[in-house]
Enzyme design. Structure first.
Site, short mmCIF file in Angstrom:
data_model
loop_
_atom_site.label_atom_id
_atom_site.label_comp_id
_atom_site.label_asym_id
_atom_site.label_seq_id
_atom_site.Cartn_x
_atom_site.Cartn_y
_atom_site.Cartn_z
N LYS A 110 -13.17 -5.93 -1.56
CA LYS A 110 -12.33 -6.26 -0.41
C LYS A 110 -13.22 -6.94 0.65
O LYS A 110 -13.61 -6.33 1.65
CB LYS A 110 -11.65 -4.99 0.13
CG LYS A 110 -10.41 -5.29 0.93
CD LYS A 110 -9.58 -4.04 1.13
CE LYS A 110 -8.52 -4.21 2.19
NZ LYS A 110 -7.52 -5.25 1.94
N1 PPE Z 1 -4.17 -7.06 -2.71
C1 PPE Z 1 -4.70 -7.58 -1.59
C2 PPE Z 1 -5.22 -8.98 -1.63
C3 PPE Z 1 -4.78 -6.82 -0.44
O1 PPE Z 1 -5.32 -7.34 0.66
C4 PPE Z 1 -4.26 -5.50 -0.43
C5 PPE Z 1 -4.32 -4.66 0.80
C6 PPE Z 1 -3.70 -5.00 -1.63
C7 PPE Z 1 -3.68 -5.80 -2.75
C8 PPE Z 1 -3.19 -3.59 -1.73
O2 PPE Z 1 -4.25 -2.67 -1.73
P1 PPE Z 1 -4.08 -1.18 -1.14
O3 PPE Z 1 -3.93 -1.33 0.34
O4 PPE Z 1 -5.33 -0.50 -1.54
O5 PPE Z 1 -2.87 -0.58 -1.77
N2 PPE Z 1 -4.23 -5.39 2.02
C9 PPE Z 1 -4.68 -4.77 3.24
C10 PPE Z 1 -4.86 -5.79 4.33
C11 PPE Z 1 -3.65 -6.46 4.84
C12 PPE Z 1 -3.96 -7.31 6.03
O6 PPE Z 1 -3.08 -8.09 6.46
O7 PPE Z 1 -5.07 -7.22 6.56
C13 PPE Z 1 -3.79 -3.60 3.63
O8 PPE Z 1 -2.69 -3.46 3.13
O9 PPE Z 1 -4.24 -2.82 4.47
#
Ligand code: PPE
Length: 308
Positions: A160
């Site tokens: 991330k």
């Molecule tokens: N894919 C991506 C690219 C992504 O950024 C997130 C979270 C996910 C999948 C889902 O992952 P999880 O949160 O572990 O279930 N995106 C984060 C950031 C969003 C933002 O605008 O900044 C979030 O949901 O916190």
């Protein structure tokens, strides 16, 4: 203000006032995107009070992200977990979105990040429904992005990293400018990958599918919860390569994410998904998810950490 309830920010071990949480313009991270971050939520749980959702897993992913970027975080995972709790307490937040960030601060410029310090910040604020208030109940309209998600062995999708979010910004801006709430990007093979900040699920022939980790997706922590809750509902769950056209044939499509929670998708490229409404499987998963975080049901998987 965009950051409701954010009064104190944890920076390198100290809680500083919002107005003082600054970095130097020559910090490495703003020139070269040398940072990793997390996003997680605290829910006002009626059984145990304010509780952080999957705290240990998020902190562990943060450390795993830093590892690939060869960043040595000068704290233990346990210390970061405690710092997250302290940040919520200092702001008196009962429900919040939490943003831990590890970044290369000011040292030298030039691509090599190693001479720069590894700095850590944690902020928290009130953040409502990520894709709009109506999204959770009504579902959203999305497009398949003209931007492809990062190719394998270019940017590390499982990390991330702040730099990965340049691709996300392109996806999100394009979708919004064209009148969609969000975009779904394909991977370099043209198969379904993920949203700009969400994992994608589809219900197809009554089974649940989501792209595998080899399709350049983030290993979403909400994605993991959805697979557990779906199996609990008796659904077959497959991490499987998903060709684009399955989005149009699917009974349901929905997003999962810490910010997006469980957001149904009612159309893709102006083609109705199912009957063009939020689908029953997505809504049932959403209900089970919110019942756990809000405390209507007990925390049967140990997903919650009380703040106090
Ligand atoms: N894919 C991506 C690219 C992504 O950024 C997130 C979270 C996910 C999948 C889902 O992952 P999880 O949160 O572990 O279930 N995106 C984060 C950031 C969003 C933002 O605008 O900044 C979030 O949901 O916190």
């Amino acid at each position: 203000m965009a950051f409701d309830g954010c009064q104190k920010i944890w920076m390198n071990g100290e809680l500083v006032d919002f107005a003082d949480a600054k970095i130097h313009v020559l910090s490495h991270v703003i020139h070269y995107g040398s940072g990793v971050f997390e996003g997680l939520r605290c829910y006002d749980n009626r059984r145990i009070g304010p509780a952080i959702f999957r705290l240990k897993e998020h902190t562990h992913r943060l450390f795993n992200s830093a590892k690939v970027l060869r960043m040595e975080i000068p704290y233990s995972e346990e210390e970061i977990n405690e710092a997250i709790k302290a940040t919520l307490q200092a702001n008196g937040l009962r429900s919040a979105y939490i943003r831990p960030l590890v970044y290369r601060g000011m040292g030298t410029l030039g691509v090599d990040p190693v001479p720069c310090p590894v700095d850590v910040a944690i902020a928290a604020w009130s953040w409502g429904a990520y894709l709009g208030e109506e999204a959770l109940a009504q579902g959203i309209d999305v497009r398949v992005s003209s931007w492809t998600r990062m190719a394998p062995n270019t940017f590390p999708a499982l990390v991330k990293a702040t730099a990965n979010y340049l691709n996300s910004q392109l996806i999100r801006m394009e979708a919004n400018i064209d009148g969609y709430t969000e975009g779904i990007a394909l991977d370099t093979n043209g198969n379904v990958c993920e949203g700009s900040g969400e994992n994608v699920f589809i219900v197809y022939d009554g089974k649940l599918f989501t792209p595998p980790l080899g399709s350049s997706v983030l290993k979403g922590i909400t994605r993991d919860c959805i697979m557990i809750l779906a199996r609990e509902m008796g659904l077959e769950v497959h991490e499987h390569v998903i060709p684009r056209e399955m989005l149009y044939h699917a009974e349901e499509v929905f997003f999962s994410g810490s910010a997006a929670e469980v957001t149904p998708i009612r159309s893709v490229d102006r083609i109705a998904v199912g009957d063009g409404k939020a689908g029953p499987v997505a809504l049932e998963l959403q209900k089970r998810f919110f019942a756990i975080v809000n405390g209507e049901e007990e925390d049967r998987y140990g997903w919650l950490t009380p703040v106090g």
